[in-house]
Design a protein around this motif. Structure first.
Motif, PDB file in Angstrom:
ATOM      1  N   GLY A 192       0.791  -1.212   0.000  1.00 56.08           N
ATOM      2  CA  GLY A 192       0.000   0.000   0.000  1.00 56.08           C
ATOM      3  C   GLY A 192       0.827   1.267   0.000  1.00 56.08           C
ATOM      4  N   ASN A 193       2.128   1.133  -0.225  1.00 58.15           N
ATOM      5  CA  ASN A 193       2.997   2.315  -0.290  1.00 58.15           C
ATOM      6  C   ASN A 193       4.166   2.027  -1.231  1.00 58.15           C
ATOM      7  OD1 ASN A 193       4.255   4.765   0.137  1.00 58.15           O
ATOM      8  ND2 ASN A 193       4.967   4.279   2.197  1.00 58.15           N
ATOM      9  N   THR A 210       0.929   3.722  -4.652  1.00 60.00           N
ATOM     10  CA  THR A 210      -0.239   2.886  -4.359  1.00 60.00           C
ATOM     11  C   THR A 210      -0.977   3.322  -3.093  1.00 60.00           C
ATOM     12  OG1 THR A 210       1.157   1.268  -3.201  1.00 60.00           O
ATOM     13  CG2 THR A 210       0.713   0.868  -5.537  1.00 60.00           C
ATOM     14  N   LYS A 211      -0.410   4.224  -2.321  1.00 62.22           N
ATOM     15  CA  LYS A 211      -1.138   4.748  -1.158  1.00 62.22           C
ATOM     16  C   LYS A 211      -2.322   5.607  -1.598  1.00 62.22           C
ATOM     17  CE  LYS A 211       1.955   8.726  -0.471  1.00 62.22           C
ATOM     18  NZ  LYS A 211       2.968   9.330   0.436  1.00 62.22           N
ATOM     19  N   LEU A 213      -4.556   4.582  -3.707  1.00 61.33           N
ATOM     20  CA  LEU A 213      -5.667   3.713  -4.082  1.00 61.33           C
ATOM     21  C   LEU A 213      -6.925   4.075  -3.303  1.00 61.33           C
ATOM     22  CD1 LEU A 213      -3.888   0.225  -4.182  1.00 61.33           C
ATOM     23  CD2 LEU A 213      -4.984   1.350  -6.127  1.00 61.33           C
ATOM     24  N   ASP A 216      -8.102  -0.423  -1.201  1.00 62.50           N
ATOM     25  CA  ASP A 216      -6.807  -1.074  -1.069  1.00 62.50           C
ATOM     26  C   ASP A 216      -6.917  -2.583  -1.268  1.00 62.50           C
ATOM     27  OD1 ASP A 216      -7.856  -2.046   1.336  1.00 62.50           O
ATOM     28  OD2 ASP A 216      -6.625  -0.743   2.596  1.00 62.50           O
ATOM     29  N   THR A 238      -5.100  -3.761  -9.765  1.00 65.87           N
ATOM     30  CA  THR A 238      -5.692  -2.846  -8.790  1.00 65.87           C
ATOM     31  C   THR A 238      -6.040  -1.456  -9.312  1.00 65.87           C
ATOM     32  OG1 THR A 238      -3.486  -2.209  -8.007  1.00 65.87           O
ATOM     33  CG2 THR A 238      -4.582  -4.029  -6.861  1.00 65.87           C
TER      34      THR A 238
END
Length: 278
Positions: A192-193, A210-211, A213, A216, A238
């Motif tokens: 997530g990062n 991706t943080k 998103l 998640d 994603t």
């Protein structure tokens, strides 16, 4: 661990082999007659033995999964991409499928069909499922993730946005380059990062993290598994950050000869050249 599929360039039969990347440039073939999906399903990577070793330049990398049961893509999953698409933030994840015909590997050419006049790129972090997941919670969802790879969600905008559903403009042959390998979940501390970016002919077009998103990975795995049983080797892509060709001013469409490099931190770079239909 980096799990991959390949064939040896001197093998006239182009036999698919499963292997791992050691260091930066050594491909170790494993003693299995199946595919990477079989290895994931059987959870037996550590028990497999090395049977050969090649330099990276001696092999042709294939899509790291060539036979998934499902490829589920998430649309409009970065806030800024929703804005550039002139759409509303979705109240639930937007889903569309791709199929095995879409898969192609690192270094492969992607054919732009004659019907496609607005061919677009989309760098995405893709999740590879490691074990059967049915009605799993967000708290346990990451236990079902085998690893991560890079997917370029190539899209035919002139078809996608002019038909009542997206599938025909998304599921074109070769329109899901995947790779170059799968990095196992234990090597990615926080999916997530991760920085995520894409270059077109060397120029950066997408650059995010991706943080950003909206939904998640734990949420997506749980949400999907509530109604769709996820199987080992299934792929969840994603979504893409802002900067797609459709959102550029003026708009940028892929053309024959273009080289696209899609990169996700901790995984690597997926590189493909686009060519005209014969």
């Amino acid at each position: 661990m980096k799990l991959l599929q390949f064939y040896h360039l001197q093998d006239e039969e182009r036999k698919l082999q499963v292997g791992i990347l050691e260091g930066e440039s050594t491909v170790v073939a494993l003693n299995t007659s199946g595919t990477a999906r079989d290895v994931i399903r059987q959870s037996n990577i550590k028990s497999l033995k090395a049977v050969a070793a090649y330099r990276l330049e001696e092999v042709k990398l294939l899509s790291p999964v060539t036979d998934p049961e499902k490829i589920i893509c998430i649309g409009l999953n970065y806030h800024d991409h929703v804005i550039e698409s002139k759409m509303q933030v979705p109240k639930v994840p937007v889903l569309f499928p791709k199929y095995n015909n879409c898969l192609t590997g690192h270094g492969d050419e992607v054919v732009i069909p004659d019907e496609v006049s607005q061919c677009d790129y989309e760098v995405e972090l893709a999740v590879v499922i490691g074990k059967k997941a049915k009605k799993v919670s967000k708290e346990t969802a990451m236990d079902y993730v085998f690893g991560y790879t890079v997917l370029n969600d190539v899209s035919a905008r002139n078809i996608q946005l002019n038909e009542p559903q997206w599938t025909r403009g998304k599921a074109i042959d070769g329109f899901a380059p995947l790779g170059p390998w799968i990095v196992t979940a234990d090597e990615i501390e926080n999916p997530g990062n991760l920085s995520i970016s894409l270059k077109l002919n060397g120029e950066t077009m997408q650059n995010s993290n991706t943080k950003e998103l909206i939904y998640d990975i734990p949420y997506l795995v749980s949400f999907l598994s509530n109604t769709i049983t996820l199987q080992p080797g299934d792929i969840i892509s994603t979504g893409t950050p802002p900067g797609v060709g459709m959102g550029q001013r003026p708009q940028v469409w892929l053309k024959p000869g273009d080289v696209v490099e899609a990169t996700v931190e901790g995984i690597g770079t997926l590189r493909n050249t686009f060519v005209a239909s014969e």
